[in-house]
Design a protein around this motif. Structure first.
Motif, PDB file in Angstrom:
ATOM      1  N   UNK A 157       0.854  -1.189   0.000  1.00  0.00           N
ATOM      2  CA  UNK A 157       0.000   0.000   0.000  1.00  0.00           C
ATOM      3  C   UNK A 157       0.882   1.228   0.000  1.00  0.00           C
ATOM      4  N   UNK A 158       0.469   2.257  -0.732  1.00  0.00           N
ATOM      5  CA  UNK A 158       1.277   3.466  -0.860  1.00  0.00           C
ATOM      6  C   UNK A 158       0.363   4.630  -1.178  1.00  0.00           C
ATOM      7  N   UNK A 159       0.909   5.860  -1.082  1.00  0.00           N
ATOM      8  CA  UNK A 159       0.158   7.066  -1.413  1.00  0.00           C
ATOM      9  C   UNK A 159      -0.711   7.507  -0.255  1.00  0.00           C
ATOM     10  N   UNK A 160      -1.609   8.436  -0.577  1.00  0.00           N
ATOM     11  CA  UNK A 160      -2.523   8.950   0.427  1.00  0.00           C
ATOM     12  C   UNK A 160      -2.009  10.155   1.171  1.00  0.00           C
ATOM     13  N   UNK A 161      -0.926  10.785   0.685  1.00  0.00           N
ATOM     14  CA  UNK A 161      -0.374  11.962   1.353  1.00  0.00           C
ATOM     15  C   UNK A 161      -0.800  13.225   0.607  1.00  0.00           C
ATOM     16  N   UNK A 162      -1.615  14.049   1.229  1.00  0.00           N
ATOM     17  CA  UNK A 162      -2.003  15.311   0.607  1.00  0.00           C
ATOM     18  C   UNK A 162      -3.305  15.225  -0.158  1.00  0.00           C
ATOM     19  N   UNK A 163      -3.895  16.414  -0.448  1.00  0.00           N
ATOM     20  CA  UNK A 163      -5.198  16.471  -1.109  1.00  0.00           C
ATOM     21  C   UNK A 163      -5.148  15.949  -2.535  1.00  0.00           C
ATOM     22  N   UNK A 164      -4.007  16.092  -3.207  1.00  0.00           N
ATOM     23  CA  UNK A 164      -3.917  15.726  -4.617  1.00  0.00           C
ATOM     24  C   UNK A 164      -3.409  14.295  -4.825  1.00  0.00           C
TER      25      UNK A 164
END
Length: 433
Positions: free
Chosen positions: A236-243
């Protein structure tokens, strides 16, 4: 399998070294005759040709010696833990630049069903089902040499659930049936908690099913690790910040391949070889993915996925997960490749001194033999240190391969892909020209 053949002068030097090691490591043995039989057994391991059985070590016509060695190895109740601990503490002081603890699996194929821990089981290292014992060694490793200091013997279910079999083998009441990886993790935890050793990264190969347990176990004791994993592992990765909505999940192989434009070049020398090698590396920050029956560690452990391409390879071929986030990729790669150092020393030294050769049936006997084989391994390497090959060189060449520039000594935090992969999607490939 190669066997030890030593010139007479080398045998004499190693025999003298064994006398020194006996005084250093076997103080916990209460009787002088026990220490004497330890000396006889160690000299037999390094000097006897052929298989290192008790009968071969005793020699033809020496029935009294054979009986005494059999008693000392298989029945005498001396504790092997203090010997292993003393060996580890000594090697920490004397080994050249120790870098990590490396867990090396060992498979011992057997013909019968009475050797402790033997059973028909699937062995990943062999890629097939075999009638065998499965064990793991915990090695103190540097670029110059590596030494086994602790061992685990995996016990299939029948060896712990069948009372008669358990009693005949003398298996302790505390022993349980675990996977080889779980056994190794528990061994490292015991060493970290009570052996008074410097905390070092632990390098080992971990199956997908064992990964959550291994991560959580080491996180509880703040033990740094570098786990080699399969490219099919979902991460699992990502999910940092609105964009960057997420998190997203993809196989480790696809996530690493999507970051090929950010690869760094590492030029290094393989352990035990003179020729150089080139490897391309990249990394990504990932999240600890819980298994179906185990929640994620709390708080979540920050993890880094490292991927490598060998020379001229179109796809990444090796993958590691680590909780060490403050070192350059090249240093992490160097730690990961210490498994090659251990494999080399296992084949050239540990196997020739008979680590697989024990033929007894008791749990105690197997551990006594493994302990003495570890000391024999140390005697062989320490006695020939002057002839140890030069350490492999590893040079971090730094910049991404598509953007030449000055060498980068610290690659900084990993950069996640702009467009997360969908599971099953194939990343666009870019070829090095």
């Amino acid at each position: 399998m190669a066997r030890v053949v030593m010139p007479e002068d080398s045998a004499s030097e190693i025999s003298e070294l064994i006398d020194v090691l006996i005084s250093l490591f076997f103080e916990s043995l209460p009787r002088r005759d026990q220490r004497n039989w330890a000396r006889v057994y160690l000299n037999g391991l390094v000097q006897t040709t052929g298989k290192k059985t008790i009968r071969n070590i005793a020699g033809t016509g020496a029935s009294s010696v054979e009986q005494s060695l059999q008693q000392f190895i298989s029945k005498s109740p001396w504790d092997w833990t203090p010997v292993r601990r003393s060996l580890a503490q000594y090697l920490e002081r004397t080994a050249q630049r120790p870098l990590a603890w490396v867990v090396q699996p060992m498979v011992i194929e057997k013909a019968g069903d009475r050797s402790v821990g033997v059973g028909r089981q699937f062995v990943p290292q062999l890629g097939r089902t075999a009638n065998c014992q499965q064990a793991s060694g915990v090695w103190l490793a540097s670029s110059e040499a590596s030494f086994p200091v602790d061992w685990t013997l995996t016990l299939p279910g029948p060896w712990t659930s069948e009372l008669l079999r358990r009693r005949r083998a003398g298996i302790p009441d505390t022993a349980r049936s675990l996977t080889p990886a779980q056994d190794a993790v528990h061994a490292v935890q015991r060493m970290a908690a009570s052996w008074q050793l410097q905390r070092r990264p632990v390098v080992m190969q971990v199956a997908n099913s064992d990964l959550p347990h291994c991560i959580e176990s080491f996180a509880l004791q703040d033990i740094p690790f570098v786990f080699k994993v399969d490219g099919s592992l979902p991460v699992s990765f990502g999910g940092a910040g609105r964009h960057k909505p997420g998190p997203h999940t993809a196989p480790a192989r696809e996530l690493i391949d999507s970051l090929r434009s950010q690869r760094r070049v590492v030029e290094w020398t393989r352990h035990g070889r003179a020729e150089g090698a080139v490897t391309l590396l990249t990394s990504a920050a990932i999240l600890a993915t819980p298994s179906e029956d185990r929640p994620a560690p709390a708080p979540p452990t920050p993890l880094l996925l490292l991927g490598a391409w060998t020379e001229a390879a179109l796809l990444p071929s090796e993958f590691w997960i680590t909780n060490i986030g403050d070192r350059p990729l090249a240093q992490l790669f160097l730690l990961a490749k210490l498994t090659d150092r251990v494999a080399l020393d296992f084949a050239e030294t540990c196997e020739p001194v008979g680590i697989r050769d024990f033929e007894g049936r008791s749990f105690r006997g197997w551990h006594h033999h493994a302990t003495l084989a570890s000391v024999a391994h140390a005697a062989m390497l320490l006695g020939t240190r002057g002839r140890t090959p030069a350490p492999p060189a590893l040079d971090y060449a730094g910049p991404p391969v598509r953007n030449p520039g000055p060498p980068v000594r610290n690659p900084g935090p990993p950069v996640l892909p702009q467009r997360p992969l969908i599971p099953g999607q194939t990343a666009r490939r870019e070829y090095i020209r």
